[in-house]
Enzyme design. Structure first.
Site, PDB file in Angstrom:
ATOM      1  N   CYS A   1       0.801  -1.194   0.073  1.00 53.21           N
ATOM      2  CA  CYS A   1       0.005   0.098   0.053  1.00 53.21           C
ATOM      3  C   CYS A   1       0.880   1.366  -0.004  1.00 53.21           C
ATOM      4  CB  CYS A   1      -0.953  -0.099   1.313  1.00 53.21           C
ATOM      5  SG  CYS A   1      -0.273  -0.164   2.821  1.00 53.21           S
TER       6      CYS A   1
ATOM      7  N   ARG B   1      -3.455  -0.794   5.185  1.00 49.94           N
ATOM      8  CA  ARG B   1      -4.037  -1.796   4.543  1.00 49.94           C
ATOM      9  C   ARG B   1      -3.160  -3.127   4.379  1.00 49.94           C
ATOM     10  NH1 ARG B   1      -5.104   2.286  -0.320  1.00 49.94           N
ATOM     11  NH2 ARG B   1      -3.427   3.147   0.791  1.00 49.94           N
TER      12      ARG B   1
ATOM     13  N   ASP C   1      -8.277   4.069   1.037  1.00 45.09           N
ATOM     14  CA  ASP C   1      -7.409   4.672   2.009  1.00 45.09           C
ATOM     15  C   ASP C   1      -8.062   4.814   3.375  1.00 45.09           C
ATOM     16  OD1 ASP C   1      -5.438   5.601   3.562  1.00 45.09           O
ATOM     17  OD2 ASP C   1      -4.592   6.933   2.140  1.00 45.09           O
TER      18      ASP C   1
HETATM   19  P1  4NP Z   1      -1.890   2.701   3.976  1.00 42.82           P
HETATM   20  O1  4NP Z   1      -2.512   4.015   4.742  1.00 42.82           O
HETATM   21  O2  4NP Z   1      -1.242   3.209   2.999  1.00 42.82           O
HETATM   22  O3  4NP Z   1      -2.856   1.807   3.769  1.00 42.82           O
HETATM   23  O4  4NP Z   1      -0.776   2.143   5.044  1.00 42.82           O
HETATM   24  C1  4NP Z   1      -1.999   5.433   4.734  1.00 42.82           C
HETATM   25  C2  4NP Z   1      -1.126   5.485   5.885  1.00 42.82           C
HETATM   26  C3  4NP Z   1      -0.396   6.771   5.985  1.00 42.82           C
HETATM   27  C4  4NP Z   1      -0.785   7.808   4.933  1.00 42.82           C
HETATM   28  C5  4NP Z   1      -1.447   7.442   4.001  1.00 42.82           C
HETATM   29  C6  4NP Z   1      -2.024   6.434   4.001  1.00 42.82           C
HETATM   30  N1  4NP Z   1      -0.133   9.037   5.283  1.00 42.82           N
HETATM   31  O5  4NP Z   1      -0.209   9.898   4.205  1.00 42.82           O
HETATM   32  O6  4NP Z   1       0.770   9.178   6.124  1.00 42.82           O
END
Ligand code: 4NP
Length: 145
Positions: free
Chosen positions: A3, A9, A115
């Protein structure tokens, strides 16, 4: 399982797939490096725990082009990260390893796992349900129970 941040995720996807088969080596990573070295987001930890899956010991890392050599299959959680992963591939055989995870449930629909980072708790139940269904399909497809 890949991800953006490797804290919401993909750690959940890793934990879910690991819980369904002991015959696989499963790992996860993020295309970004903002959260490298961190534990999974508590909301992913909690939804996993509710389903008897422990993801507490995972540590976020950034996806690397070496992952194309280490793994047979690379699942992207969304279309943006799919493009980012593909941009790091050296050849067609590496590109062929990459699949959008929800295409395992709805082939060729190119849907993204939303997300959940800025959303509420329900977002995590939704991604758990999506990833659980996708992982069931993966197990079925490769007969790796
Ligand atoms: P992930 O979710 O890609 O599912 O781990 C996110 C975690 C952090 C961020 C964005 C999405 N961020 O912008 O810090």
């Amino acid at each position: 399982m890949v991800c953006l941040g490797n804290i919401c995720r993909s750690p959940l996807a890793q934990g879910i797939l690991e819980s369904k088969s002991s015959k696989l080596i499963v790992d996860s990573a993020g295309t970004a490096n903002y959260h490298t070295g961190k534990s999974p987001d508590f909301r992913s930890v909690n939804i996993a725990k509710k389903n008897n899956i422990d993801i507490n010991n995972q540590i976020a890392r950034q996806f690397s082009s070496l992952d194309f050599e280490k793994f047979d299959k690379i699942y992207a959680m969304d279309n943006d990260n799919y493009s980012k992963i593909i941009s790091l591939a050296k050849n067609q055989s590496e590109i062929n390893k990459v699949e959008l995870i929800l295409n395992e449930i709805s082939p060729k629909e190119f849907q993204s796992v939303p997300d959940p980072y800025y959303g509420g708790k329900d977002g995590f139940q939704n991604i758990y349900d999506l990833l659980n269904s996708a992982c069931d399909k993966i197990i079925e497809k490769y007969e790796i129970r």
